[in-house]
Design a protein around this motif. Structure first.
Motif, short mmCIF file in Angstrom:
data_model
loop_
_atom_site.label_atom_id
_atom_site.label_comp_id
_atom_site.label_asym_id
_atom_site.label_seq_id
_atom_site.Cartn_x
_atom_site.Cartn_y
_atom_site.Cartn_z
N MET A 216 -5.08 3.43 -0.55
CA MET A 216 -5.40 3.25 0.88
C MET A 216 -6.70 2.47 1.09
SD MET A 216 -6.57 7.03 2.27
CE MET A 216 -5.52 8.01 1.21
N LEU A 217 -7.48 2.30 0.01
CA LEU A 217 -8.73 1.55 0.10
C LEU A 217 -8.50 0.04 -0.06
CD1 LEU A 217 -11.05 3.87 -2.05
CD2 LEU A 217 -10.57 4.01 0.41
N ARG B 167 0.83 -1.21 0.00
CA ARG B 167 0.00 0.00 0.00
C ARG B 167 0.86 1.26 0.00
NH1 ARG B 167 -4.05 -3.20 3.02
NH2 ARG B 167 -2.75 -3.06 4.87
N LEU C 239 0.47 3.94 -2.88
CA LEU C 239 0.00 5.26 -2.45
C LEU C 239 0.77 6.37 -3.15
CD1 LEU C 239 -2.29 5.76 -0.46
CD2 LEU C 239 -0.62 6.00 1.35
N PRO D 184 -4.04 7.85 -4.49
CA PRO D 184 -4.58 7.83 -3.11
C PRO D 184 -5.56 6.68 -2.89
CG PRO D 184 -5.42 9.74 -4.34
CD PRO D 184 -4.35 9.12 -5.18
N LYS D 185 -6.14 6.16 -3.99
CA LYS D 185 -7.08 5.04 -3.85
C LYS D 185 -6.42 3.80 -3.25
CE LYS D 185 -9.94 6.50 -7.73
NZ LYS D 185 -10.21 6.27 -9.15
#
Lengths: 165, 165, 165
Positions: free
Chosen positions: C113-114, C102, C106, C110-111
Motif C-alpha cells: 500500500m506504500l 497494488r 497487497l 501490507p507494504k
C-alpha cells in the motif's frame, strides 16, 4: 525508530462546538499508542477547508509530526472537505493507503465506496484521512497499521531502500 | 427520498451520428428505474471534451439532476476523453466508486484495469463514468447501486452523518 | 500488432552512478520480450524529477515508443519522485493499472500500500511505474501483462472499440 510523533485532527462541526463527544480521536490514540505512536497534538476543528489546511501545515511544518491522522469530513455532505484540504497541502500522493482501506471496508459494507479519503506526504509527515465514526476509524486504521512504521521509517530516512523489498 | 432525478449521457461518435444504436443508455435507464431513479434527460453526444463538459454542467447546474451517469469514452482510444471532461467539472473526487467498479470487473477480465472511469461531485450532482458496452454498464452499475441511494441522500442533506456508520 | 516498442527507465541514484547493478531493468526486458515487446531504449538515471520527465518525453515524442516502463522511485524516500514526474507528462490518467498492481501485491505484503506508482497516457505512449526491486517488478508486471497488448492496440488505433467488450 522506537517511537514516532502523531497528530490527530478530528474534523467535526458539532464536535468543535462541544455538541458531540469525540470518540474517534481517542479511538485513534488508543490504537496508535500500541505501535509506538506518541500523540503530540490533538484538536477538534470544524469542517472548514482553510482551518483544516492550517492545522495540517502547523502539525507538519511547525511541530514536525511524522504521522497526522484526520477523522471525519470524508463523505458526501456539503461540509465534507477534509480530502480537498489534504490534497492541497501534500506534495506527494499515496493512493495505495486509501485504496487498501476502502477495499477492506468494502468487504463489510458497500457504503465504503463513498469514502473520499486520501493520503499523502508533506515534507516529513505522512497524512492519512480516516472516516468519521469510531467504528470506521478502527476498521481503517487496522488495515494501515501493518505498513505504517515501515512507511514512516522510510520517510524519515531511517530504513534503507533495500529494506522495502 | 422516494425517487431521484437521473441524467444519462451516452458518449459515442458513432452513436451521435446515428451510425450505431445506443444500447447502453437504455440499459442504464432500466437498472436505475428499479431503485427509484427517474431519467430527466438522456443525450447521445460525440467524444468531444468541451461538449461532454457542457452537458455535465447543464444537467447539474440548470436541471439540478442528482445523479449523472455517462457511458463510453473511458478507454485508451485517442477520442476517449470522458474522464478528463468529468474531472474538469467536479469539485470533489469520489475515487472509491471507480475503484470498486474496477475491482469487481477485474474478477471477470484483466482488461478491466484499462478502464479510466472517474467519479465526482459537482454541487448537488454525483457524476459517475461507466464503460461503453451494455455488458460493462450492467456489471459496473450493479456494483455501485447498493451504495447509490445512500450517497445521494447524504449529498442532498436528507440523511444524517450518523447514518453513514 | 505483432510486436511493439518498449522503453525502460531505471530510476536509481546508486544505479546511475554505477554503485549498484540494475537487476530490475533486465527483469522487465526478459518479461516484456515474451509478449512481443522490443526494447528500443534502456537508461539508468538518478532520482531527479526533471531528468525523469525529460527521458519520458524523449521516449514518447522523439522515439515514438508505445510502452514506457519505469522502475524505482515510487516509495516514501525524499528522493522518490517517479510518480510526480510521470503525472506531469501524461495527458490521461490510467488509475486502474496501479490499483490492480497494488491490490495483487497487497495479498503478498501490507507494504504494497506504500507504493505510489502511477500510470498514464502521453500521445501514443502508455507509461507505467513499477517498483524498484526485481521481485516487485516481476510481481507487478505479471499483473499488467494480460491487459497490456490490448491496451496498446487500442492506443495505437489497431483494435476497435467493440473489441474492448
Amino acid at each position: 525508530m522506537e517511537s514516532f510523533n502523531v497528530g490527530i485532527i478530528t474534523v467535526s462541526d458539532k464536535g468543535s462546538k462541544g455538541q458531540r463527544v469525540d470518540e474517534s480521536g481517542p479511538a485513534i490514540e488508543e490504537m496508535i499508542q500500541k505501535i509506538g505512536g506518541i500523540v503530540k497534538r490533538y484538536v477538534i476543528i470544524p469542517d472548514e477547508q482553510e482551518q483544516i489546511k492550517a492545522e495540517l501545515i502547523h502539525m507538519s511544518d511547525d511541530l514536525g509530526i511524522s504521522l497526522i491522522l484526520t477523522t471525519g469530513g470524508t463523505g458526501f455532505s456539503k461540509r465534507d472537505v477534509t480530502p480537498e484540504a489534504t490534497m492541497e497541502v501534500v506534495q506527494k500522493h499515496v493512493p495505495g493507503i486509501p485504496e487498501a482501506m476502502r477495499a477492506r471496508s468494502l468487504q463489510i459494507t458497500p457504503k465504503a465506496m463513498l469514502s473520499r479519503a486520501q493520503a499523502g506526504i508533506r515534507n516529513n509527515s505522512l497524512i492519512i484521512n480516516l472516516p468519521g465514526s469510531p467504528k470506521g476509524v478502527r476498521e481503517n486504521l487496522e488495515v494501515v497499521i501493518p505498513a505504517l512504521r515501515h512507511g514512516i521509517e522510510i520517510l524519515l530516512g531511517e530504513a534503507s531502500e533495500c529494506a522495502r523489498t
